[in-house]
Design a protein around this motif. Structure first.
Motif, mmCIF file in Angstrom:
data_model
loop_
_atom_site.group_PDB
_atom_site.id
_atom_site.type_symbol
_atom_site.label_atom_id
_atom_site.label_comp_id
_atom_site.label_asym_id
_atom_site.label_seq_id
_atom_site.Cartn_x
_atom_site.Cartn_y
_atom_site.Cartn_z
ATOM 1 N N VAL A 60 -3.942 -3.280 -9.332
ATOM 2 C CA VAL A 60 -3.468 -2.007 -8.738
ATOM 3 C C VAL A 60 -4.811 -1.356 -8.578
ATOM 4 C CG1 VAL A 60 -2.123 0.010 -8.759
ATOM 5 C CG2 VAL A 60 -1.310 -2.043 -9.809
ATOM 6 N N TRP A 61 -5.187 -0.971 -7.287
ATOM 7 C CA TRP A 61 -6.159 -0.091 -7.013
ATOM 8 C C TRP A 61 -5.806 1.474 -6.617
ATOM 9 C CZ3 TRP A 61 -10.541 -1.795 -3.302
ATOM 10 C CH2 TRP A 61 -11.534 -0.727 -3.024
ATOM 11 N N VAL A 62 -5.976 2.327 -7.468
ATOM 12 C CA VAL A 62 -5.506 3.790 -7.217
ATOM 13 C C VAL A 62 -6.936 4.450 -7.039
ATOM 14 C CG1 VAL A 62 -5.024 5.632 -8.625
ATOM 15 C CG2 VAL A 62 -4.066 3.496 -9.441
ATOM 16 N N GLY A 63 -6.598 4.984 -5.660
ATOM 17 C CA GLY A 63 -7.806 5.905 -5.165
ATOM 18 C C GLY A 63 -7.553 7.073 -4.459
ATOM 19 N N LEU A 64 -7.154 8.109 -5.399
ATOM 20 C CA LEU A 64 -6.925 9.346 -5.420
ATOM 21 C C LEU A 64 -8.026 10.541 -5.480
ATOM 22 C CD1 LEU A 64 -3.896 9.384 -7.634
ATOM 23 C CD2 LEU A 64 -3.875 9.249 -5.044
ATOM 24 N N THR A 124 0.893 -1.204 -0.165
ATOM 25 C CA THR A 124 0.022 -0.008 0.022
ATOM 26 C C THR A 124 0.732 1.454 -0.153
ATOM 27 O OG1 THR A 124 0.037 0.273 2.610
ATOM 28 C CG2 THR A 124 -1.784 -1.339 1.249
ATOM 29 N N HIS A 125 0.352 2.313 -0.507
ATOM 30 C CA HIS A 125 1.132 3.414 -0.340
ATOM 31 C C HIS A 125 -0.051 4.603 -0.340
ATOM 32 C CE1 HIS A 125 4.257 6.191 -1.248
ATOM 33 N NE2 HIS A 125 3.456 7.039 -1.983
ATOM 34 N N SER A 126 0.280 5.680 0.319
ATOM 35 C CA SER A 126 -0.355 6.929 0.418
ATOM 36 C C SER A 126 0.385 8.036 0.318
ATOM 37 C CB SER A 126 -1.116 7.079 2.069
ATOM 38 O OG SER A 126 -1.830 8.273 2.129
ATOM 39 N N PRO A 127 0.241 8.610 -1.046
ATOM 40 C CA PRO A 127 1.187 9.754 -1.433
ATOM 41 C C PRO A 127 0.706 11.008 -0.677
ATOM 42 C CG PRO A 127 -0.373 9.346 -3.131
ATOM 43 C CD PRO A 127 -0.622 8.173 -2.128
ATOM 44 N N PRO A 128 1.699 11.937 -0.780
ATOM 45 C CA PRO A 128 1.376 13.218 -0.229
ATOM 46 C C PRO A 128 0.180 13.973 -0.734
ATOM 47 C CG PRO A 128 3.331 13.350 -1.245
ATOM 48 C CD PRO A 128 3.117 12.120 -1.400
ATOM 49 N N PHE A 129 -0.601 14.624 0.083
ATOM 50 C CA PHE A 129 -1.773 15.418 -0.286
ATOM 51 C C PHE A 129 -1.523 16.519 -1.367
ATOM 52 C CE2 PHE A 129 -5.064 18.764 0.015
ATOM 53 C CZ PHE A 129 -6.149 17.829 -0.421
ATOM 54 N N GLY A 130 -2.207 16.589 -2.281
ATOM 55 C CA GLY A 130 -1.907 17.603 -3.431
ATOM 56 C C GLY A 130 -1.084 17.082 -4.551
ATOM 57 N N ASP A 131 -0.449 17.944 -5.265
ATOM 58 C CA ASP A 131 0.726 17.552 -6.265
ATOM 59 C C ASP A 131 1.807 17.183 -5.612
ATOM 60 O OD1 ASP A 131 -1.516 18.349 -8.262
ATOM 61 O OD2 ASP A 131 -0.555 20.329 -8.118
ATOM 62 N N TRP A 132 2.366 16.324 -6.423
ATOM 63 C CA TRP A 132 3.860 15.800 -5.899
ATOM 64 C C TRP A 132 4.900 15.829 -7.093
ATOM 65 C CZ3 TRP A 132 -0.501 12.221 -5.256
ATOM 66 C CH2 TRP A 132 -0.609 11.316 -6.282
ATOM 67 N N PRO A 133 6.098 15.878 -6.738
ATOM 68 C CA PRO A 133 6.955 15.856 -7.747
ATOM 69 C C PRO A 133 7.223 14.661 -8.553
ATOM 70 C CG PRO A 133 8.142 15.773 -5.681
ATOM 71 C CD PRO A 133 6.734 15.876 -5.370
ATOM 72 N N GLU A 134 7.582 14.744 -9.866
ATOM 73 C CA GLU A 134 7.709 13.545 -10.524
ATOM 74 C C GLU A 134 8.609 12.447 -9.874
ATOM 75 O OE1 GLU A 134 6.904 11.208 -13.818
ATOM 76 O OE2 GLU A 134 6.113 13.363 -13.513
ATOM 77 N N SER A 135 9.593 12.740 -9.090
ATOM 78 C CA SER A 135 10.111 11.786 -8.320
ATOM 79 C C SER A 135 9.442 10.770 -7.524
ATOM 80 C CB SER A 135 11.448 12.368 -7.555
ATOM 81 O OG SER A 135 10.993 13.142 -6.508
ATOM 82 N N GLU A 136 8.192 11.418 -7.020
ATOM 83 C CA GLU A 136 7.426 10.776 -5.989
ATOM 84 C C GLU A 136 6.581 9.646 -7.151
ATOM 85 O OE1 GLU A 136 5.224 9.498 -2.538
ATOM 86 O OE2 GLU A 136 6.815 10.730 -2.770
ATOM 87 N N THR A 137 6.224 10.254 -8.215
ATOM 88 C CA THR A 137 5.614 9.009 -9.100
ATOM 89 C C THR A 137 6.493 8.186 -9.574
ATOM 90 O OG1 THR A 137 4.199 10.837 -9.801
ATOM 91 C CG2 THR A 137 4.351 9.008 -11.474
ATOM 92 N N ASP A 138 7.702 8.434 -9.657
ATOM 93 C CA ASP A 138 8.807 7.232 -10.109
ATOM 94 C C ASP A 138 8.906 6.532 -9.200
ATOM 95 O OD1 ASP A 138 9.068 8.873 -12.363
ATOM 96 O OD2 ASP A 138 11.008 9.712 -11.671
ATOM 97 N N SER A 139 8.838 6.773 -7.808
ATOM 98 C CA SER A 139 9.015 6.017 -6.621
ATOM 99 C C SER A 139 7.573 4.961 -6.660
ATOM 100 C CB SER A 139 9.072 6.677 -5.543
ATOM 101 O OG SER A 139 8.925 6.021 -4.390
ATOM 102 N N GLN A 177 -7.563 10.461 -10.001
ATOM 103 C CA GLN A 177 -6.897 9.134 -10.013
ATOM 104 C C GLN A 177 -6.991 8.427 -11.451
ATOM 105 O OE1 GLN A 177 -9.632 7.376 -7.063
ATOM 106 N NE2 GLN A 177 -11.606 7.205 -8.658
ATOM 107 N N GLU A 178 -8.234 9.004 -12.231
ATOM 108 C CA GLU A 178 -8.063 8.674 -13.688
ATOM 109 C C GLU A 178 -6.907 9.367 -14.532
ATOM 110 O OE1 GLU A 178 -12.062 8.029 -11.704
ATOM 111 O OE2 GLU A 178 -10.825 9.731 -11.816
#
Length: 72
Positions: free
Chosen positions: A50-54, A22-37, A59-60
């Motif tokens: 993969v369940w994407v719930g943003l 599981t992973h909960s990214p930071p709220f709001g926009d995040w840097p491309e490095s976060e997406t890479d991670s 999410q779409e």
């Protein structure tokens, strides 16, 4: 806490399912490095679902932008 509740409920309702991570990214926009991670964590997990719930439409948009980076 929402992610913990979702994980617990999913495990309870679908006991034969293996939750690879599981992973909960930071709220709001995040840097491309976060997406890479995030992409690397998904690839390393070898998950076949993969369940994407943003929230809509975030999410779409994330799925449309990154689905080519995930295994088929």
């Amino acid at each position: 806490s929402t992610l913990d509740k979702l994980t617990a409920r999913f495990s309870r309702e679908f006991p034969h399912t293996n939750i690879s991570g599981t992973h909960s990214p930071p709220f709001g926009d995040w840097p491309e490095s976060e997406t890479d991670s995030i992409i690397e964590k998904i690839r390393a997990s070898r998950a076949n679902l993969v369940w994407v719930g943003l929230g809509c439409p975030k999410q779409e948009n994330w799925i449309a932008k990154n689905k080519h980076r995930l295994p088929p």
